[in-house]
Motif scaffolding. Structure first.
Motif, short mmCIF file in Angstrom:
data_model
loop_
_atom_site.label_atom_id
_atom_site.label_comp_id
_atom_site.label_asym_id
_atom_site.label_seq_id
_atom_site.Cartn_x
_atom_site.Cartn_y
_atom_site.Cartn_z
N VAL A 75 0.84 -1.21 0.00
CA VAL A 75 0.00 0.00 0.00
C VAL A 75 0.87 1.25 0.00
O VAL A 75 0.62 2.20 -0.75
N GLN A 76 1.92 1.24 0.80
CA GLN A 76 2.80 2.41 0.86
C GLN A 76 3.57 2.60 -0.44
O GLN A 76 3.83 3.74 -0.85
N ALA A 77 3.92 1.50 -1.12
CA ALA A 77 4.62 1.63 -2.40
C ALA A 77 3.71 2.29 -3.44
O ALA A 77 4.17 3.12 -4.24
N GLU A 78 2.43 1.93 -3.44
CA GLU A 78 1.49 2.57 -4.36
C GLU A 78 1.37 4.07 -4.05
O GLU A 78 1.33 4.90 -4.96
N ALA A 79 1.32 4.40 -2.77
CA ALA A 79 1.24 5.81 -2.38
C ALA A 79 2.51 6.56 -2.80
O ALA A 79 2.44 7.70 -3.28
N MET A 80 3.66 5.92 -2.64
CA MET A 80 4.93 6.55 -3.05
C MET A 80 4.96 6.75 -4.56
O MET A 80 5.50 7.75 -5.05
N ARG A 81 4.39 5.82 -5.29
CA ARG A 81 4.34 5.97 -6.75
C ARG A 81 3.51 7.19 -7.14
O ARG A 81 3.89 7.98 -8.00
N GLY A 82 2.37 7.36 -6.45
CA GLY A 82 1.54 8.53 -6.71
C GLY A 82 2.25 9.82 -6.35
O GLY A 82 2.18 10.81 -7.09
N LEU A 83 2.94 9.81 -5.22
CA LEU A 83 3.70 11.00 -4.82
C LEU A 83 4.82 11.31 -5.81
O LEU A 83 5.08 12.47 -6.14
N GLY A 84 5.47 10.28 -6.31
CA GLY A 84 6.52 10.48 -7.30
C GLY A 84 5.99 11.10 -8.57
O GLY A 84 6.60 12.01 -9.13
N SER A 85 4.82 10.64 -9.01
CA SER A 85 4.21 11.22 -10.21
C SER A 85 3.85 12.68 -9.97
O SER A 85 4.07 13.54 -10.83
N TRP A 86 3.29 12.96 -8.81
CA TRP A 86 2.90 14.32 -8.48
C TRP A 86 4.12 15.24 -8.44
O TRP A 86 4.11 16.34 -9.01
N HIS A 87 5.18 14.80 -7.79
CA HIS A 87 6.40 15.61 -7.72
C HIS A 87 7.02 15.79 -9.10
O HIS A 87 7.54 16.87 -9.42
#
Length: 105
Positions: free
Chosen positions: A65-77
């Motif tokens: 779950v945290q890896a998916e959230a990190m992926r979203g944050l990476g795209s946003w950044h």
């Protein structure tokens, strides 16, 4: 016999006799008792292993779950960096032509 019993007590208390009483106790245990004790120990180890595996499974789910959230944050950044680069790049392009035009000979 009373004097002989007293002598034996003195020998055990003083530690004499070379410790012959303890090794003779081990063979007195039957194989069934040893096997039951080993099975009980194995059962407790298996229970601990099962609990550790359940804990590991929960941690892996959380990590997913945290890896998916990190992926979203990476795209946003990444989007923010591209937008900042575009805005800052346009400003620097507008400032550069006068500098290049004045330095020509």
């Amino acid at each position: 016999m009373a004097s002989r019993s007293g002598n034996t007590d003195r020998t055990l208390v003083m530690g004499g006799g070379g410790g012959t009483t303890r090794p003779s106790m081990a063979p007195q245990q039957s194989g069934g008792v040893v096997k039951a004790r080993q099975l009980t120990h194995l059962h407790s180890q298996l229970a601990q292993l099962s609990a550790n595996l359940a804990n590991t499974e929960n941690l892996l789910r959380m990590t997913s779950v945290q890896a998916e959230a990190m992926r979203g944050l990476g795209s946003w950044h990444g989007g923010m960096f591209m937008a900042a680069s575009k805005v800052l790049g346009e400003e620097s392009v507008k400032e550069q032509p006068p500098q290049h035009g004045g330095s020509q000979r």
